[in-house]
Design an enzyme around this catalytic site. Structure first.
Site, PDB file in Angstrom:
ATOM      1  N   ASN A   9       0.688  -1.082  -0.043  1.00  0.00           N
ATOM      2  CA  ASN A   9       0.129  -0.264  -0.120  1.00  0.00           C
ATOM      3  C   ASN A   9       1.108   1.290  -0.054  1.00  0.00           C
ATOM      4  OD1 ASN A   9      -1.664   2.065   0.505  1.00  0.00           O
ATOM      5  ND2 ASN A   9      -2.559   1.299   2.380  1.00  0.00           N
ATOM      6  N   LYS A  11       0.159   4.265  -0.085  1.00  0.00           N
ATOM      7  CA  LYS A  11      -0.442   5.356   0.167  1.00  0.00           C
ATOM      8  C   LYS A  11      -0.513   6.616  -0.532  1.00  0.00           C
ATOM      9  CE  LYS A  11      -0.047   3.311   5.058  1.00  0.00           C
ATOM     10  NZ  LYS A  11      -0.182   3.257   6.393  1.00  0.00           N
ATOM     11  N   HIS A  99      -9.539   1.125   4.731  1.00  0.00           N
ATOM     12  CA  HIS A  99      -8.243   1.252   5.621  1.00  0.00           C
ATOM     13  C   HIS A  99      -8.634   2.261   6.893  1.00  0.00           C
ATOM     14  CE1 HIS A  99      -4.307   2.471   6.397  1.00  0.00           C
ATOM     15  NE2 HIS A  99      -3.810   1.507   5.873  1.00  0.00           N
ATOM     16  N   GLU A 101      -6.928   4.597   7.808  1.00  0.00           N
ATOM     17  CA  GLU A 101      -6.739   6.020   7.408  1.00  0.00           C
ATOM     18  C   GLU A 101      -7.943   6.629   6.806  1.00  0.00           C
ATOM     19  OE1 GLU A 101      -2.904   5.535   5.587  1.00  0.00           O
ATOM     20  OE2 GLU A 101      -2.242   4.950   7.457  1.00  0.00           O
ATOM     21  N   GLU A 171      -5.046  -5.084  10.673  1.00  0.00           N
ATOM     22  CA  GLU A 171      -4.020  -3.879  10.811  1.00  0.00           C
ATOM     23  C   GLU A 171      -4.309  -3.177  12.312  1.00  0.00           C
ATOM     24  OE1 GLU A 171      -2.103  -2.618   6.893  1.00  0.00           O
ATOM     25  OE2 GLU A 171      -3.950  -1.313   7.126  1.00  0.00           O
ATOM     26  N   GLY A 177       2.537   2.451  10.623  1.00  0.00           N
ATOM     27  CA  GLY A 177       3.702   3.659  10.525  1.00  0.00           C
ATOM     28  C   GLY A 177       4.276   3.961  11.975  1.00  0.00           C
ATOM     29  N   SER A 212       3.842  -1.679  10.388  1.00  0.00           N
ATOM     30  CA  SER A 212       5.213  -1.807  10.368  1.00  0.00           C
ATOM     31  C   SER A 212       6.037  -3.347  10.120  1.00  0.00           C
ATOM     32  CB  SER A 212       5.453  -1.548  11.757  1.00  0.00           C
ATOM     33  OG  SER A 212       5.143  -0.392  12.131  1.00  0.00           O
ATOM     34  N   GLY A 233       2.877  -0.953   4.238  1.00  0.00           N
ATOM     35  CA  GLY A 233       3.119   0.484   3.880  1.00  0.00           C
ATOM     36  C   GLY A 233       4.451   0.779   3.659  1.00  0.00           C
TER      37      GLY A 233
END
Ligand code: 13P
Length: 257
Positions: A9, A11, A99, A101, A171, A177, A212, A233
């Site tokens: 991903n 992003k 997701h 986010e 996740e 992150g 991560s 990510g």
């Protein structure tokens, strides 16, 4: 047994030139060190999809072209949004849905996640449904119940024929992150609970882990976390690191499954 998969991903990173470059680099590594078991996909920003898709096709890389999001509607007055038909036309075969986010920053609630999932999986594309608890929920010991509720909200009303097209990505928000990776035992426990909920709902989906994931921790997570793959990510923005994650999962399958 679910087919193992790793999806990158990207992003909101990499403009079109950088995206082409990364795809080509990944192609070199995949040719040098091919994977036998693992399906690999990349999810670039919308504006890069066409170019990344062209590289995948021209170089016959066998990568699955994925999108990071899609609008729930077929078409119409939705300024700034992109429809599933538009993505399909570009060769997109999988879409990340819900997701954290999107849920946290752009108001995607459970109901919208469910409708978007139905749109994607109903059309026969792979829908990568993201679930995961925040730190407060984890500290209160409510992670299993929280994720079970997210799964129920997204999947309970899904048409029977669409269910085979769902992949779940666990996740935990506190691991995204942050460099804080969930321990393999935590991932394994949450996976057991997710699989039990999925069985209840009559959905037989692969369960990935994201948060991560790196070249360093992928082997342990694959082995002791008992995951079917990863949603990556940061590490997916570097060809070597991403390829190493895929390699670790592929080796794990070759050795153990
Ligand atoms: P990181 O691997 O950067 O933690 O991101 C995980 C993620 O959100 C993938 O969708």
């Amino acid at each position: 047994m679910a087919a193992p998969a790793v999806y990158g991903n990207w992003k909101m990173n990499l403009d079109v030139v950088e995206a082409i470059h990364l795809t080509q680099q990944l192609g070199v590594l995949l040719r040098r060190s091919p994977l036998e078991h693992v399906e690999v996909g990349v999810a670039p920003p919308f504006v890069d999809l066409r170019s990344v898709g062209s590289v995948i096709e021209a170089d016959r890389l066998g990568l699955v072209l994925c999108a990071q999001h899609v609008n729930e509607h077929e078409s119409g007055a939705h300024t700034g949004e992109v429809s599933l038909a538009m993505l399909e036309r570009l060769g997109v075969r999988a879409v990340i849905v819900g997701h954290s986010e999107r849920r946290r920053l752009y108001g995607m609630d459970d109901a919208l996640v469910a409708r978007t999932l139905a749109r994607v999986a109903g059309a026969g594309l792979r829908a990568i449904l993201c679930v995961g608890e925040g730190l407060e929920v984890r500290e209160a010991g409510g992670e299993a119940a929280f994720v079970a509720e997210q799964l129920r909200a997204a999947l309970a009303g899904l048409a029977e024929g669409a269910r085979a097209h769902v992949t779940v990505a666990y996740e935990p928000l506190w691991a995204i992150g942050t460099g804080v990776v969930a321990e393999a035992a935590q991932v394994a426990a949450q996976n057991r609970s997710i699989r039990a909920t999925l069985a209840d709902l009559g959905v037989d989906a692969p369960v990935l882990y994201g948060g991560s994931v790196s070249a360093e921790n992928a082997a342990e997570l694959a082995h002791d976390g008992a995951v079917d793959g990863f949603l990556v990510g940061g590490a997916s923005l570097r060809a070597e690191a991403f390829h190493a994650v895929c390699r670790a999962l592929d080796d794990c399958y070759a050795a153990n499954r």
